[in-house]
Structures are given as structure tokens and as C-alpha cells.
Write an enzyme that holds these catalytic residues in place. Structure first.
Site, PDB file in Angstrom:
ATOM      1  N   LYS A  22       0.042  -4.097   2.894  1.00  0.00           N
ATOM      2  CA  LYS A  22      -0.893  -3.027   2.931  1.00  0.00           C
ATOM      3  C   LYS A  22      -2.032  -2.937   1.325  1.00  0.00           C
ATOM      4  CE  LYS A  22       1.418   0.117   0.509  1.00  0.00           C
ATOM      5  NZ  LYS A  22       1.207   0.488  -0.819  1.00  0.00           N
ATOM      6  N   ASN A  23      -1.489  -3.667   0.305  1.00  0.00           N
ATOM      7  CA  ASN A  23      -1.369  -3.768  -0.554  1.00  0.00           C
ATOM      8  C   ASN A  23      -2.460  -5.237  -0.962  1.00  0.00           C
ATOM      9  OD1 ASN A  23       0.088  -1.382  -1.705  1.00  0.00           O
ATOM     10  ND2 ASN A  23       1.896  -3.183  -2.659  1.00  0.00           N
ATOM     11  N   ARG A  92      -3.501   5.694  -4.394  1.00  0.00           N
ATOM     12  CA  ARG A  92      -4.168   5.802  -5.366  1.00  0.00           C
ATOM     13  C   ARG A  92      -5.078   4.739  -5.535  1.00  0.00           C
ATOM     14  NH1 ARG A  92      -2.893   3.467  -9.963  1.00  0.00           N
ATOM     15  NH2 ARG A  92      -2.667   4.142 -12.359  1.00  0.00           N
ATOM     16  N   ASP A 116       1.468   7.407  -5.423  1.00  0.00           N
ATOM     17  CA  ASP A 116       3.059   7.890  -5.409  1.00  0.00           C
ATOM     18  C   ASP A 116       3.607   8.507  -6.650  1.00  0.00           C
ATOM     19  OD1 ASP A 116       3.195   6.311  -2.882  1.00  0.00           O
ATOM     20  OD2 ASP A 116       3.017   4.441  -4.356  1.00  0.00           O
ATOM     21  N   ASP A 304       8.390  -2.654  -5.784  1.00  0.00           N
ATOM     22  CA  ASP A 304       8.520  -2.640  -4.025  1.00  0.00           C
ATOM     23  C   ASP A 304       9.825  -2.548  -3.676  1.00  0.00           C
ATOM     24  OD1 ASP A 304       5.933  -1.788  -5.411  1.00  0.00           O
ATOM     25  OD2 ASP A 304       4.996  -2.555  -3.848  1.00  0.00           O
ATOM     26  N   VAL A 326       8.556  -2.443 -14.331  1.00  0.00           N
ATOM     27  CA  VAL A 326       7.465  -2.028 -13.592  1.00  0.00           C
ATOM     28  C   VAL A 326       6.881  -0.344 -13.636  1.00  0.00           C
ATOM     29  CG1 VAL A 326       5.253  -2.953 -11.962  1.00  0.00           C
ATOM     30  CG2 VAL A 326       7.279  -4.344 -12.544  1.00  0.00           C
TER      31      VAL A 326
HETATM   32  N1  EPU Z   1      -0.466   0.012 -15.693  1.00  0.00           N
HETATM   33  C1  EPU Z   1      -1.024   1.018 -16.979  1.00  0.00           C
HETATM   34  N2  EPU Z   1      -2.038   0.427 -17.353  1.00  0.00           N
HETATM   35  C2  EPU Z   1      -3.399  -0.274 -16.273  1.00  0.00           C
HETATM   36  C3  EPU Z   1      -3.035  -0.372 -14.984  1.00  0.00           C
HETATM   37  C4  EPU Z   1      -1.505  -0.546 -14.865  1.00  0.00           C
HETATM   38  O1  EPU Z   1      -0.263   1.002 -17.728  1.00  0.00           O
HETATM   39  O2  EPU Z   1      -4.635  -0.185 -16.379  1.00  0.00           O
HETATM   40  C5  EPU Z   1       1.025   0.149 -15.302  1.00  0.00           C
HETATM   41  C6  EPU Z   1       1.598   1.054 -14.364  1.00  0.00           C
HETATM   42  O3  EPU Z   1       1.237   2.397 -15.193  1.00  0.00           O
HETATM   43  C7  EPU Z   1       1.848   0.285 -14.074  1.00  0.00           C
HETATM   44  C8  EPU Z   1       2.759  -1.110 -14.680  1.00  0.00           C
HETATM   45  O4  EPU Z   1       1.254  -1.150 -15.326  1.00  0.00           O
HETATM   46  O5  EPU Z   1       3.939   0.845 -14.836  1.00  0.00           O
HETATM   47  C9  EPU Z   1       1.770  -1.889 -12.932  1.00  0.00           C
HETATM   48  O6  EPU Z   1       1.060  -1.663 -12.202  1.00  0.00           O
HETATM   49  P1  EPU Z   1       0.008  -2.339 -11.124  1.00  0.00           P
HETATM   50  O7  EPU Z   1      -1.226  -1.900 -12.032  1.00  0.00           O
HETATM   51  O8  EPU Z   1       0.755  -3.625 -11.236  1.00  0.00           O
HETATM   52  O9  EPU Z   1       0.324  -2.155 -10.643  1.00  0.00           O
HETATM   53  P2  EPU Z   1      -0.636  -1.199  -8.961  1.00  0.00           P
HETATM   54  O10 EPU Z   1      -1.986  -1.863  -8.866  1.00  0.00           O
HETATM   55  O11 EPU Z   1      -0.689   0.595  -9.710  1.00  0.00           O
HETATM   56  C10 EPU Z   1       0.318  -1.983  -6.844  1.00  0.00           C
HETATM   57  C11 EPU Z   1       0.372  -2.005  -5.173  1.00  0.00           C
HETATM   58  C12 EPU Z   1       1.821  -1.439  -6.322  1.00  0.00           C
HETATM   59  C13 EPU Z   1       2.682  -2.155  -7.363  1.00  0.00           C
HETATM   60  C14 EPU Z   1       2.611  -2.326  -7.992  1.00  0.00           C
HETATM   61  C15 EPU Z   1       3.251  -3.828  -8.716  1.00  0.00           C
HETATM   62  C16 EPU Z   1      -1.285  -1.268  -4.734  1.00  0.00           C
HETATM   63  C17 EPU Z   1      -1.697  -0.556  -3.817  1.00  0.00           C
HETATM   64  N3  EPU Z   1       0.069  -1.233  -4.908  1.00  0.00           N
HETATM   65  O12 EPU Z   1      -0.162  -1.360  -7.923  1.00  0.00           O
HETATM   66  O13 EPU Z   1       2.880  -0.970  -4.720  1.00  0.00           O
HETATM   67  O14 EPU Z   1       4.093  -2.059  -6.815  1.00  0.00           O
HETATM   68  O15 EPU Z   1       1.115  -3.487  -7.526  1.00  0.00           O
HETATM   69  O16 EPU Z   1       3.758  -4.784  -7.657  1.00  0.00           O
HETATM   70  O17 EPU Z   1      -1.456  -2.503  -4.630  1.00  0.00           O
HETATM   71  C18 EPU Z   1       4.047   0.500  -2.717  1.00  0.00           C
HETATM   72  O18 EPU Z   1       3.397  -0.694  -1.990  1.00  0.00           O
HETATM   73  O19 EPU Z   1       4.815   1.229  -3.060  1.00  0.00           O
HETATM   74  C19 EPU Z   1       3.687   0.163  -3.762  1.00  0.00           C
HETATM   75  C20 EPU Z   1       3.830   1.402  -5.249  1.00  0.00           C
END
Ligand code: EPU
Length: 427
Positions: A22-23, A92, A116, A304, A326
Site C-alpha cells: 500500500k505505502n 493522508r 489516521d 506500523d 515515530v
Molecule cells: N513529520 C513531521 N513533519 C513532516 C513529516 C513528518 O513532523 O513534515 C513527522 C510525523 O508527524 C511523524 C513522523 O514524522 O511523527 C514520521 O512521519 P513520516 O513522514 O515518516 O510518515 P508518513 O509518510 O506520514 C508513512 C506511512 C505510514 C508509516 C510512516 C512511517 C504512507 C501512506 N504512510 O507515513 O503508514 O507509519 O510512513 O513508516 O506511506 C500505515 O500504513 O498504517 C501508516 C500509517
């Protein structure tokens, strides 16, 4: 509204097949916006989030057609540049169109996401990075507006290896003028997969799989075909299900090398993990031992899989400390798990889980995809019946979850919930 009704006690055994991640696929779909014409993605899972991203691309003027496990995305010469709140709030990951749209159209207007319920999940690094590449980014009336007639390469340092920010900046920089360096970039396999697709489209990217990505911008990209990598979180979920139910499951298509830390933790818990070129097997003969876990960006233990690991520790022999680095609000899941009799105390980033011989079935609610899956696993290891409500969350990320559970011998059914059924059952 629907729920899963899970009868506890079954030992999961047999084989389960893992689909595309998915991601990864959601970003591959967004990346297709970077080239006019038809890109083909294969191993695309049939999950709700893919349907939402397909709808978003259609609203941007693309044609999206599914053909078996493939999805063809035809991007017009001039795609639209607005992603509305009604779709973005449902997922998101919609924010992934920000980088490609500003690179391709010179502007993007993307609603600020919901998604989420697992933390604040800011966008500051996405915004700061795009600004470094020469975009002006403003937030107005619930939308992010980014503009740049042509982005220009720059060096960007991420404060944290954010998956989403790394992806957005990669997708923006491949069409920028000159060289971009992204330092402290995320290294998740999903990012390597995205780089593979972008390279097939003609992008020039170095340092793939490392924390320093170097992109030499090109004038234009062409459409390409790409196979989505297998979903390591789905694979890890089945590995944990096998361990928790004292089962024996072969995860076909699972890539053990993408789950090194997580599978190592299961071995510490007592499971026997056998990797092969086609997947990996997980067998567990007795009660799992408690294991400490610290979530970290890849290659660390994935956030995750943290809820599943907490569920596992809830029935393990001993006490475990779980540290969530995280997503701070992933603890919302704890309240649901304690409804099943788990003994969990949280303090800041830490949770102490004292294992119980058995959990006891109860109605619980899924707040996000992974919490939903973890509650089903906990239900399998509980005495009596567990009802997991709000399972639309699970549909967002797990293709054929029910069918796989049934194939492995679980006693689970899916049923409609009458209006307010959950609140009544919880009383
Ligand atoms: N963060 C910031 N500022 C930013 C970006 C991120 O503070 O500009 C913080 C977030 O608040 C969080 C941390 O950094 O605390 C990690 O965020 P990240 O950007 O790495 O995560 P994401 O891209 O929003 C993806 C996956 C998540 C997974 C995380 C970490 C997708 C669609 N989602 O999220 O997956 O937990 O990376 O590996 O790719 C899931 O599949 O259930 C899921 C939540």
C-alpha cells in the site's frame, strides 16, 4: 458500518499470499502524474486507499483502469492541480500528489490531510523542502498552495527521515533544473521502489537505498511499467499472527530481508522463521516470550507493526517495554487492547506490557489500519468472542483480510452493524 466477529482459540496454519505494498503503490500512482501518457503498475492491491487514490487521479483528469492486478494510469498533457478536501481527508497519503503536481504543472493546491488518528503528522518538512527547491508554499483556508514556474535543484536536509517528505521531494526534484541532494532521507523499501519507477520513467537518481539521495533534474519524463514491491507490513502482520496463535504460516511473496528486525524479534519470542526465495515461514510451538521493541525509521522496527507486537506481548510470558519513536499517538490503541484484558501502562514514548496467559473477548474499535489488524490478532488469541468495529480502516490496507484469515483456519465473520450497535455492545 461493519465489524469482524472473531472467535478466539484457533491456531493459524497454512499459506497466505502477500500483495503489493500500500505505502509504495500510492506514491507510484502519484508519481505517474510526472509524465504524459499511460503508465502501468502491476501487483496493485485491491484496497480502499488505492480506490481513493484512483479517484483523486481521475479528478485531476487522468484515466485509471484496473486490469486484474494491474492498473493503467493515463495522464493528460495538462493535468488538473487541485486535490479536494473530501478525498484528502479520507487518506493522508493524498499529500503525495503535492510534489509531482508542482513539478509538472507549476502549481498545486492540496487540502491539508486528515487520515489516521495516530499523531500530529505535520507537513513542515514537505513545505520546507519544496521551499528550498524554489516553490512558494502557503496555507490558506485548509489548503496548501505551492507555486513554482520551474523548480530548481538545491540541497535539502530533513530533520527526521520522513517517508512522505522524502517521497514528495524526490518526485518534485526529478523535473527540477539542476541537482538536488536530499540528506537524512528515509530509506524504507517503499522509497527504493519509488526510485525504481522514477528511474524507469527517465529520472536520474543516485544514492538509492541510502540516506543521501542525489537527483539530477531532467526536462521531461516518459510513462513506464513497474511492479509494486510486496507489502512488508502485511507480511509482518501474518508473521505476528502465526506467532501469537502458536501457528505455522508460510507468507508467500513476503521478503524476509525487508523485515529483518521484526522477524528477529519473533525469533527472540520463540518463533522459528525460515526464509526462502518465495517467501518465509513462521512456526511457533509454545507461548511467546515477551520481547522489548523500539520503533525507528527503516531499517529499525517499523511503527506500523508496533500495535501487533504489543498485542503479542499482551499474551506473552513476561514483561516487555515498547518504545514508540515515530507516531506519538499510536497509544490510542492501548485503550482498546486493555478492553480485552491486556495489562499495559504507558508513560510518554514508553509502554510496559505485562503478559497474560489469556485475553478475554470484548467489543473494541479500530482507530487506524494497523490498530484494526492488531485487534483482530488479539481477538484470535483471546478467550470467547471479540467484535472489532470500524473495520473500514482494515479495508484501507489489507486486501482480502477475511479470506486469508479463513484460509488459515480462523473462526471469523464479517457482518453489518446496526446503527449505534457498537455503543450498545460496549456498555
Ligand atoms: N513529520 C513531521 N513533519 C513532516 C513529516 C513528518 O513532523 O513534515 C513527522 C510525523 O508527524 C511523524 C513522523 O514524522 O511523527 C514520521 O512521519 P513520516 O513522514 O515518516 O510518515 P508518513 O509518510 O506520514 C508513512 C506511512 C505510514 C508509516 C510512516 C512511517 C504512507 C501512506 N504512510 O507515513 O503508514 O507509519 O510512513 O513508516 O506511506 C500505515 O500504513 O498504517 C501508516 C500509517
Amino acid at each position: 458500518m461493519e465489524r469482524f466477529v472473531v472467535a478466539g482459540g484457533a491456531r493459524l496454519a497454512g499459506e497466505v499470499r502477500v500483495t503489493g505494498a500500500k505505502n509504495s503503490v500510492l506514491k507510484l500512482m502519484a508519481a505517474s502524474l510526472l509524465a504524459e501518457g499511460t503508465s502501468r503498475l502491476t501487483a496493485v492491491p485491491e484496497i480502499l486507499d488505492v480506490a481513493i487514490m484512483s479517484e483523486l487521479l481521475r479528478r485531476l483528469g487522468c484515466t485509471v483502469v484496473r486490469d486484474g492486478d494491474a492498473v493503467d494510469i493515463t495522464v493528460p498533457e495538462r493535468p488538473g492541480h487541485e486535490a479536494d478536501y473530501d478525498l484528502v481527508r479520507r487518506m493522508r497519503a493524498s499529500i503525495a500528489v503535492l510534489g509531482p503536481l508542482v513539478a509538472r504543472c507549476g502549481e498545486a493546491k492540496v487540502a491539508l490531510p486528515g487520515g489516521d488518528a495516530i499523531g500530529s503528522r505535520g507537513l513542515d518538512m514537505h513545505i520546507a523542502g519544496l521551499t528550498r527547491l524554489g516553490a512558494t508554499v502557503q496555507s490558506e483556508h485548509g489548503y496548501l498552495l505551492a507555486r513554482a514556474p520551474r523548480l530548481t535543484g538545491a540541497s535539502v536536509w530533513l530533520d527526521f527521515p520522513s517517508v512522505g517528505a522524502t517521497e514528495n521531494l524526490l518526485m518534485a526534484s526529478v523535473l527540477a533544473k539542476g541537482r538536488t541532494t536530499i540528506d537524512n532521507a528515509a530509506r524504507e523499501p517503499d522509497i527504493v521502489d519509488l526510485c525504481g519507477f522514477l528511474r524507469a520513467m527517465g529520472a536520474q537518481i543516485g544514492g538509492v537505498g541510502t540516506s543521501t539521495l542525489e537527483v539530477e533534474g531532467v526536462e521531461a519524463l516518459w510513462p513506464a511499467e513497474h511492479r509494486t514491491l510486496p507489502d512488508r507490513i502485511v507480511a509482518g502482520t501474518w508473521a505476528m499472527a502465526a506467532t501469537m496463535t502458536r501457528g505455522d504460516v508460510f507468507v508467500r511473496g513476503g521478503r524476509a530481508e525487508h523485515l529483518e528486525v521484526a522477524l528477529g524479534k519473533l525469533e527472540q519470542a520463540g518463533a522459528v522463521v525460515t526464509a526462502s526465495p518465495d517467501g518465509f515461514g513462521v512456526r511457533m510451538d509454545g507461548r511467546p516470550r515477551a520481547v522489548d521493541v523500539v520503533t525507528l525509521p527503516y531499517p529499525g522496527f517499523p511503527t506500523d507493526l508496533q500495535p501487533m507486537m504489543m498485542a503479542l506481548n499482551a499474551v506473552a510470558d513476561g514483561t516487555a517495554m515498547i518504545t514508540e519513536n515515530v507516531f506519538e499517538a499510536r497509544w490510542m490503541f492501548v485503550n482498546e487492547l486493555t478492553r480485552l484484558g491486556a495489562d499495559v501502562r504507558t508513560d510518554g514514548h514508553h509502554a510496559v506490557v505485562r503478559g497474560r496467559e489469556r485475553l478475554s473477548g470484548a467489543p473494541v474499535r479500530a482507530h487506524d489500519i494497523r490498530a484494526g489488524a492488531a485487534l483482530v490478532l488479539a481477538g484470535l488469541a483471546a478467550e470467547g468472542t471479540t467484535e472489532v468495529h470500524d473495520i473500514a480502516h482494515i479495508d484501507r490496507g489489507y486486501e482480502g483480510f477475511l479470506a486469508s484469515l479463513l484460509d488459515l483456519g480462523a473462526d471469523v465473520r464479517r457482518e453489518d452493524v446496526p446503527e449505534d450497535g457498537f455503543e450498545q455492545r460496549r456498555r
